[in-house]
Design a protein around this motif. Structure first.
Motif, PDB file in Angstrom:
ATOM      1  N   GLU A 181       0.803  -1.223   0.000  1.00 48.13           N
ATOM      2  CA  GLU A 181       0.000   0.000   0.000  1.00 48.13           C
ATOM      3  C   GLU A 181       0.838   1.276   0.000  1.00 48.13           C
ATOM      4  OE1 GLU A 181      -3.171  -0.276  -0.427  1.00 48.13           O
ATOM      5  OE2 GLU A 181      -3.084  -2.460  -0.255  1.00 48.13           O
ATOM      6  N   SER A 182       2.157   1.145  -0.108  1.00 49.91           N
ATOM      7  CA  SER A 182       3.032   2.322  -0.047  1.00 49.91           C
ATOM      8  C   SER A 182       2.939   3.132  -1.334  1.00 49.91           C
ATOM      9  CB  SER A 182       4.481   1.884   0.181  1.00 49.91           C
ATOM     10  OG  SER A 182       5.358   2.992   0.098  1.00 49.91           O
ATOM     11  N   SER A 183       2.976   4.437  -1.180  1.00 45.05           N
ATOM     12  CA  SER A 183       3.001   5.330  -2.350  1.00 45.05           C
ATOM     13  C   SER A 183       4.425   5.713  -2.737  1.00 45.05           C
ATOM     14  CB  SER A 183       2.204   6.598  -2.046  1.00 45.05           C
ATOM     15  OG  SER A 183       2.788   7.306  -0.954  1.00 45.05           O
ATOM     16  N   LYS A 184       5.424   5.322  -1.910  1.00 42.24           N
ATOM     17  CA  LYS A 184       6.808   5.728  -2.148  1.00 42.24           C
ATOM     18  C   LYS A 184       7.664   4.621  -2.730  1.00 42.24           C
ATOM     19  CE  LYS A 184       6.873   9.161   1.583  1.00 42.24           C
ATOM     20  NZ  LYS A 184       7.524   9.555   2.869  1.00 42.24           N
ATOM     21  N   GLU A 228       4.555   6.330 -11.416  1.00 38.90           N
ATOM     22  CA  GLU A 228       3.778   6.146 -10.191  1.00 38.90           C
ATOM     23  C   GLU A 228       4.590   5.593  -9.033  1.00 38.90           C
ATOM     24  OE1 GLU A 228       3.228   4.380 -12.974  1.00 38.90           O
ATOM     25  OE2 GLU A 228       1.676   5.568 -13.970  1.00 38.90           O
ATOM     26  N   LYS A 229       5.669   4.866  -9.296  1.00 37.55           N
ATOM     27  CA  LYS A 229       6.332   4.153  -8.210  1.00 37.55           C
ATOM     28  C   LYS A 229       7.819   3.961  -8.475  1.00 37.55           C
ATOM     29  CE  LYS A 229       3.604   0.676  -9.103  1.00 37.55           C
ATOM     30  NZ  LYS A 229       2.903  -0.622  -9.088  1.00 37.55           N
TER      31      LYS A 229
END
Length: 344
Positions: free
Chosen positions: A96-99, A231-232
């Motif tokens: 669930e990480s955005s980083k 995005e990632k």
């Protein structure tokens, strides 16, 4: 490499690829993916391990893509299985990480370090930094994203608060220094190398007993093992399952990037030949000031020590690329020595 040796390597690599492809029926049964219509494409593997490692892109007729990776080094089977487990745990922790992101493990063999992984789009950090040189993105923003992603990986990999004891590392340094003193003629820049060994003892004394928050290391943190998409930021090729000095990951990243200048990092005038603006951007993303951390400084010099040994083992490779690496080693060492007040 002699032609007959190259031919043997190619035959062995082909056998390893065929062995890896043979897992697809089992993968199909376990995952529900089609058994037919899959096309395989070899992905990059270092030439010296092609006889025991295979990485394939698997593309289905409906355009879905996966990565099938296998390692067949029997004597390291146990550690390799544990590294795969480490990969799986990190992937779940960062789901669930955005980083930061680690490809999900979709299937794995029960008896071999072989796994089907989620395909990760994007460019290597090397390529992303090259795009920055062409004006597509800002270099500092790339480094800030890399720092934030490594920070996120370390945050979900925490072990416990510990104290740093450099003795095991310094024992290796002392043994290698003694070997060089006995046979300096077979080592590049032997007096410079002995100066690095002395500097490591100084750094070790400074860092000894300092507290730090442990985190499982990636184990092979360099720009080619970092994939960047819009995005990632993703990590691949984990090579550790127990060592928990996060500073070592950071040191590996920076020393490798500077010594392999073609990997996207322009040498700068800062600590360790790092461009100060790029280190500041990385630190802003990571959330810590690295240059002032004595443990980071120790591992930065220790990584330089390890790379120096690797270059020494390439003694017969006297091409311009190796000479450039040797010059970079000396330049980085001089930068570290210059940063020491009484060594200027």
């Amino acid at each position: 490499m002699k032609p007959e040796a190259q031919a043997a390597l190619s035959e062995s690599a082909e056998q390893v690829e065929a062995r890896t492809r043979a897992y697809w029926p089992d993968i199909s049964k376990a995952t529900g993916l089609p058994a037919e219509g899959v096309r395989f494409r070899p992905l990059h593997v270092n030439a010296n391990v092609r006889d025991r490692r295979c990485v394939l892109e698997a593309r289905l007729d409906d355009k879905r893509r996966f990565v099938l990776r296998a390692d067949y080094e029997e004597r390291r089977r146990g550690p390799l299985m544990k590294q795969l487990q480490r990969h799986r745990i990190a992937a779940e922790a960062l789901r669930e990480s955005s980083k930061a992101h680690v490809p999900q493990v979709l299937w794995e063999a029960s008896d071999t370090p072989c796994a089907l992984l989620e395909f990760v789009p994007g460019e290597t950090a090397v390529q992303e930094l090259q795009f920055a040189d062409w004006g597509a993105v800002q270099r500092e923003l790339v480094w800030e994203r890399i720092g934030a992603a490594i920070g996120a990986l370390h945050a979900v990999s925490r072990t416990r608060e510990k104290r740093f004891w450099p003795k095991p590392f310094l024992q290796q340094v002392s043994e290698q220094a003694e070997a060089v003193r006995r046979d300096a003629g077979n080592y590049p820049h032997p007096q410079r190398f002995l100066g690095l060994c002395a500097l490591l003892h100084r750094f070790g004394k400074r860092a000894r007993g300092l507290p730090y928050l442990g985190a499982l290391e990636h184990g092979d943190m360099h720009l080619c093992n970092i994939l960047i998409a819009e995005e990632k930021v993703s990590f691949i090729d984990f090579s550790n399952f127990k060592n928990d000095h996060p500073q070592r990951d950071l040191a590996n990243l920076w020393v490798t990037a500077v010594v392999n200048e073609e990997q996207g990092l322009r040498q700068g005038a800062g600590y360790g030949m790092i461009a100060p603006s790029e280190m500041r951007a990385f630190e802003a993303g990571y959330g810590e000031a690295l240059i002032e951390d004595p443990i980071f400084r120790f591992f930065h010099a220790y990584r330089l020590f390890r790379v120096w040994g690797t270059i020494a083992r390439m003694e017969k490779a006297r091409g311009p690329r190796v000479k450039k690496k040797r010059a970079a080693l000396v330049a980085v060492l001089e930068s570290l020595q210059h940063a020491e007040p009484n060594l200027k």
